[in-house]
Enzyme design. Structure first.
Site, mmCIF file in Angstrom:
data_model
loop_
_atom_site.group_PDB
_atom_site.id
_atom_site.type_symbol
_atom_site.label_atom_id
_atom_site.label_comp_id
_atom_site.label_asym_id
_atom_site.label_seq_id
_atom_site.Cartn_x
_atom_site.Cartn_y
_atom_site.Cartn_z
ATOM 1 C CB CYS A 20 -9.077 -22.320 -47.525
ATOM 2 S SG CYS A 20 -9.458 -24.025 -47.086
ATOM 3 C CG ASN B 224 -15.861 -10.586 -39.660
ATOM 4 O OD1 ASN B 224 -15.102 -11.165 -40.437
ATOM 5 N ND2 ASN B 224 -17.090 -10.242 -40.002
ATOM 6 C CG HIS C 208 -16.521 -15.738 -40.962
ATOM 7 N ND1 HIS C 208 -15.967 -15.470 -42.191
ATOM 8 C CD2 HIS C 208 -16.231 -14.667 -40.191
ATOM 9 C CE1 HIS C 208 -15.392 -14.279 -42.165
ATOM 10 N NE2 HIS C 208 -15.523 -13.778 -40.953
#
EC number: 3.4.22.-
Length: 780
Positions: free
Chosen positions: A371, A551, A527
């Site tokens: 990730c 975002n 996030h």
């Protein structure tokens, strides 16, 4: 010691699977419908205990991008298309668009007239005549009228040349300019700093002005059709191979960079990648693999030569150095699913390397614990001028397609070109690892494969930090900032960072009991966000610093507090300022919030500072140069060798002086600051450790100490270290690839001592020093 307190160094070791970094720990949160990655932001716990406001004794960060420009090209419209090339039957092109192959191509493929070996390789593009051999072709031949009143005319032209030749006309009388970019001030931690920042026109986002000012009108295209982004005269490899797909969708910056590559106007200094391996002369024989100076184990691969060979022989490339079998997947643990290697054309009908729209921002992780790589790749997509340095736009599933692709990464001070075939690991016909949300877009899956080849296997990518991947994709230097304990003058530091072209990411600590917990204010815990801009505006309560934040999901999940889309605060901002900001209120994942609200809500920030070499290359690729300062940087390579230069940290006073030592002369205080201090960043990076994971070698705890050497110009002795404390040092020794610290200190003569924690731990390292002024350094 200089005082009665003994200086003790602390060591921290974390498991490799916890190396997920600031954004890496929550990078799986970019995923819409999948959970990926091992948890654990190692610096989350360490920041409060050791870092106290930034790596190695506190400090702030850099920032991201050139400022906004004032000038620019105006409207512009009404261009007249010139004549088409002469190498094909015009009517046949209209009757059968499937055979429109960017000018002349192989005669035996599309039955066009001309000599198979020469004329039909080149040919005319959509906007001009031509000729030539293997990729020649005319450009020009079209006229722009009244583009902002800045361009009077463009000429036509012919062309030719071998493979990357190109004809083309020219622009006549290109006037206008980019306008002035922003100024700025300093920042830091050591007794303050900063101030004197001119905030009125501060725009964030690296070279946002490029897309508006360059594009088709301001660039003289020679090798690329500016309307389509296609390579003039390229061979239609998808017709030959039968597994091709759609053209790339390139924006203005992508077209400019592609044309610079094809036409030869800009060449990057990139070496073919050669896989390193243990050197038996340094212990790789009977005593196990050596971490020092791995020797090459493969031959260099030239992407263009290999592609030409495949096109000539009409075969798809199969990489002999990274086989489509288990050896490329793992070295210790077999994947739980049955793996089948498929090319994109076998997975979907119309594969595309790069698509347009939000799908490029939606990268999905898959079943590999990387990730940290996903977060870096997603951040990279926000800056085309950086994205296309890693993903060269001179490749696609149409033009010259031969099942071969290449990607370029920074490795320990130099850029390398990694060649791969496009066979990807799948299970039940679906990509197994990182991929794009769009099922026909493949840049992210191929990028991950190239990165896996760089380090030996897909399994080698398990566990890492986002900063590691960002550095490998930009050549920058990354810092971590704990926003719970921020450095002084953080706002000024961020402004200066944006001016100097740095990249920003931020996050809120994840709730361990709730996956991606959505807060009532619209933000999401755990996030990854990108900070893409900074601006000073007149708000209801006076001048206010606001930040533009993105975002990566690119959807309606946005901040809903003050300065959010359509909030009442915007009523006090003049329409002219809003227009200058390019303000739009869409459900696109991008929003503004005040600096104060940012500090109240976000907890961590990661900054990737881009060095002068990166900024210079952006200028060469795009023609836009930063008006403000860029970092000055010096780099040194060294090694810790058992019983020689591996002396361990300051705790081992008897051997500490054996470590490599580097003198650093700082002569200039930060400009526009009144405290007479200078900002300096030290970073020590250990090399090759990820390549050696399969041999059981991982990162060792490393760090550094910096001493005020006064008038001493030689190596410092054991007696000196026993009597003097360090002026700066890393707050702990951690088994990360790189340890970084930012400081603000008086100009002077300093000695840096990078070391492992324990004596006789062997590794090769690179020391980087960044500062705002003149720097002089040497190994002692």
């Amino acid at each position: 010691m200089a005082d009665d307190e003994e200086e003790i160094i602390q060591k921290v070791e974390v498991k490799p699977d916890e190396f997920n970094g600031l954004i890496g720990s929550i990078a799986g949160n970019l995923i819409r419908d999948k959970v990926g990655g091992a948890g654990g932001d190692i610096l989350g716990g360490l920041a409060s205990n050791f870092f106290g406001g930034g790596g190695g004794g506190g400090g702030g960060g850099g920032g991201g991008g050139f400022g906004g420009g004032n000038g620019g090209f105006g409207g512009g419209s009404n261009y007249d298309q010139g004549g088409n090339g002469n190498s094909g039957d015009q009517q046949k092109r209209k009757r059968d668009m499937a055979k429109d192959l960017i000018g002349g191509i192989f005669d035996n493929v599309v039955n066009r007239k001309g000599k198979k070996e020469q004329d039909n390789y080149g040919g005319g593009g959509n906007y001009g005549g031509g000729g030539g051999n293997q990729g020649g072709g005319g450009g020009g031949g079209f006229n722009f009228n009244d583009i902002g009143g800045l361009i009077n005319s463009m000429g036509g032209g012919g062309g030719g040349g071998q493979r990357q030749g190109g004809g083309g006309g020219g622009f006549g009388d290109i006037l206008g300019g980019i306008g002035s970019l922003i100024g700025g001030g300093g920042g830091g931690q050591y007794n303050g700093g900063g101030g004197n920042v001119n905030p009125n026109n501060l725009n964030g986002g690296m070279v946002n002005v490029i897309g508006n000012l360059i594009g088709e009108a301001a660039h003289r295209f020679l090798g690329v059709d500016p309307g389509t982004g296609r390579i003039i005269g390229a061979v239609a490899g998808n017709v030959i191979m039968g597994l091709g797909g759609k053209d790339n969708s390139l924006g203005n910056i992508g077209k400019v960079i592609l044309d610079n590559i094809i036409s030869g106007k800009f060449r990057r200094d990139v070496d073919p990648f050669v896989r390193p391996g243990p050197d038996p002369d340094r212990g790789g024989g009977g005593s196990g693999p050596s971490p020092i100076s791995p020797r090459p184990t493969t031959e260099p691969q030239d992407f263009y030569e290999l592609r030409d060979q495949c096109l000539e022989s009409k075969r798809l490339f199969e990489d002999p150095q990274f086989l489509a079998n288990d050896s490329s997947l793992f070295f210790s643990k077999r994947p739980p699913k049955r793996v089948e290697w498929l090319r994109p054309g076998e997975i979907t009908r119309e594969p595309q390397l790069i698509t347009e729209g939000h799908s490029r921002f939606d990268v999905i992780q898959g079943e590999l614990g990387d990730c940290w790589l996903l977060a870096a790749a997603a951040n990279l997509t926000l800056k085309d001028e950086l994205f296309y340095r890693v993903v060269p736009p001179d490749q696609s599933f149409t033009e010259n397609y031969a099942g071969i692709f290449h990607f370029q990464f920074w490795q320990y001070g130099k850029w390398v070109d990694v060649v791969i075939d496009d066979r990807l690991p799948t299970s039940n016909g679906e990509l197994l690892y990182m991929h794009s949300a769009s099922n026909n877009e493949f840049w992210s899956a191929l990028l991950e494969k190239a990165y896996a080849k760089l380090f030996g296997s897909y399994e080698a990518l398990k566990g890492g930090t986002t900063s590691e991947a960002l550095e490998d994709m930009t050549g920058g230097l990354t810092e971590f900032i704990d926003l719970k304990n921020p450095p002084r003058n953080l706002m000024q530091m961020m402004m200066r960072g944006f001016e100097m072209g740095s990249l920003f990411g931020c996050s809120i600590e994840a709730d361990p009991n709730v996956w991606e917990a959505k807060m009532s204010n619209g933000l999401v815990k755990g996030h990854a966000y990108s900070i893409t801009g900074c601006r000073i505006v007149d708000g209801p309560n006076g001048q206010t610093c606001i930040l533009r934040i993105r975002n990566p999901w690119g959807n309606e999940q946005e901040w809903n507090g003050p300065w959010s889309d359509n909030s009442r605060e915007w009523r006090s901002v003049p329409d002219s300022v809003k227009q200058d900001m390019g303000l739009k209120f869409d459900h696109d994942g991008e929003f503004w919030m005040s600096f104060d609200d940012f500090m109240r809500n976000f907890e961590k920030m990661e900054i990737c500072n881009l060095g002068p070499d990166v900024m210079d290359e952006v200028y060469q690729m795009t023609g836009v140069k930063a008006a403000g300062m860029v970092w000055a940087a010096n780099t040194h390579d060294g090694a810790w060798v058992r019983n020689q230069t591996a002396g361990g940290c300051r705790n081992y006073i008897n051997t500490f002086a054996n470590n490599p030592q580097f003198r650093v002369q700082l002569t200039d205080s930060d400009p526009d600051d009144d405290d007479e201090l200078c900002t300096v960043i030290f970073a020590v990076l250990q090399k090759y450790r990820r390549n050696l994971k399969q041999d059981g070698l991982d990162n060792v705890p490393i760090g550094f100490a910096v001493y005020d050497a006064g008038n001493n110009r030689g190596r410092l002795s054991k007696q000196f270290f026993a009597a003097n404390k360090s002026a700066m040092r890393s707050a702990a020794f951690i088994n990360l690839r790189e340890m970084t610290g930012r400081f603000r200190v008086p100009p002077g003569n300093y000695v840096v001592v990078p070391s492992t924690f324990e004596p006789n731990e062997e590794a090769e390292f690179m020391l980087r020093v960044y500062t705002n002024g003149f720097i002089e350094s040497e190994e002692l």
